[in-house]
Design a protein around this motif. Structure first.
Motif, mmCIF file in Angstrom:
data_model
loop_
_atom_site.group_PDB
_atom_site.id
_atom_site.type_symbol
_atom_site.label_atom_id
_atom_site.label_comp_id
_atom_site.label_asym_id
_atom_site.label_seq_id
_atom_site.Cartn_x
_atom_site.Cartn_y
_atom_site.Cartn_z
ATOM 1 N N PHE A 81 -8.009 4.625 0.444
ATOM 2 C CA PHE A 81 -7.528 3.448 1.143
ATOM 3 C C PHE A 81 -8.530 3.001 2.196
ATOM 4 N N LEU A 122 -2.080 3.590 8.074
ATOM 5 C CA LEU A 122 -3.184 4.312 7.434
ATOM 6 C C LEU A 122 -3.967 5.096 8.469
ATOM 7 N N TYR A 164 -6.630 -1.166 0.150
ATOM 8 C CA TYR A 164 -5.469 -0.769 0.969
ATOM 9 C C TYR A 164 -4.404 -1.853 0.945
ATOM 10 N N ASP A 218 -4.578 9.236 4.384
ATOM 11 C CA ASP A 218 -3.161 9.268 4.049
ATOM 12 C C ASP A 218 -2.445 8.093 4.719
ATOM 13 N N VAL A 219 -1.282 7.766 4.176
ATOM 14 C CA VAL A 219 -0.524 6.612 4.655
ATOM 15 C C VAL A 219 0.944 6.985 4.823
ATOM 16 N N ASP A 237 -3.670 10.236 0.097
ATOM 17 C CA ASP A 237 -4.900 9.803 -0.569
ATOM 18 C C ASP A 237 -4.600 9.253 -1.957
#
Length: 252
Positions: free
Chosen positions: A14, A131, A74, A190-191, A8
């Motif tokens: 994002f 993502l 993003y 989260d990514v 995050d």
């Protein structure tokens, strides 16, 4: 860099705004098989209509066909991170929406290396961003990585999953006895960012209620993206078969 996770980032999520998400859902419902658009077949896979029963659904170049998804936070932050991780002249190559519906225990995305899907260019630098639109857990088919596999001197052999590239776009490799994979569970927003050579895949969706959706953006070197397009390679299932049959071939 093999793969990293960002949780995050900052205070600005994002995830697309509610208005962006609503427009994307409206587009998915409106799209129909009769439309003569490039990638229409792939775009339809994300439709929530019951008539579609795909185990894994994918829409490539989502932002090209939905302007509401362009130039968002993003994409902008991913561009900055790609440059920090990989160096200068990293540009947007493609994006995808991926989805595993609930109760799709056949919804496996086979082990693969991204570079095996692409023509091998001189500069293969890639930062692939994944993502999580939903909480991504083992139960609903989170990503799995084989740490260290990006250091191997050559790509693993990949073959068409269903025996014929003309009938199935999917390529797959197999794990060796020495390979130990790591499941990467992340939360919505989260990514993960991964290397073009790391072996990865995702498992079945055992959840009876939860989708597992993700938005992928890949940044690659400007030189490579230009070379790909000159070859007629656009990351589309609709690219010419002779182009698709040349992907993943490394020079000896």
């Amino acid at each position: 860099m093999e793969f990293v996770c960002f949780h995050d980032l900052s205070h600005t999520p994002f995830l697309p705004s509610s208005s962006q998400a609503a427009r994307a859902r409206a587009r998915a419902r409106w799209t129909c098989p009769q439309m003569e658009l490039p990638h229409a077949k792939a775009t339809n896979m994300l439709s929530l209509s019951p008539k579609w029963s795909f185990s894994n659904r994918m829409a490539t170049f989502t932002s090209r066909y939905n302007s509401a998804l362009r130039d968002n936070v993003y994409e902008k932050r991913a561009a900055s991170i790609a440059e920090q991780l990989c160096g200068q002249e990293m540009v947007f190559d493609y994006d995808q929406l991926l989805a595993k519906p609930p109760n799709r225990t056949d919804g496996i995305f086979s082990w693969h290396q991204d570079l095996a899907y692409w023509p091998i260019t001189k500069d293969t630098r890639t930062a692939s961003f994944w993502l999580a639109i939903d909480n991504s857990r083992i139960e609903n088919g989170c990503l799995n990585f084989v740490p260290g596999s990006h250091l191997e001197p050559s790509l693993r052999y990949h073959g068409p999953l269903h025996g014929d590239r003309d009938k199935s776009h999917t390529l797959a490799t197999v794990l060796l006895e020495k390979d130990v994979f790591k499941a990467v569970e992340i939360d919505r927003g989260d990514v993960t960012v991964h290397h073009e050579r790391i072996i990865h895949g995702s498992g079945r969706n055992f959840s009876s209620t939860d989708w597992r959706r993700a938005w992928v953006i890949a940044f690659r070197s400007q030189e490579t993206v230009e070379q790909e397009r000159q070859l007629g390679f656009t990351h589309s299932h609709n690219d010419a078969l002779d182009v698709l049959n040349q992907v993943g071939k490394e020079k000896c």
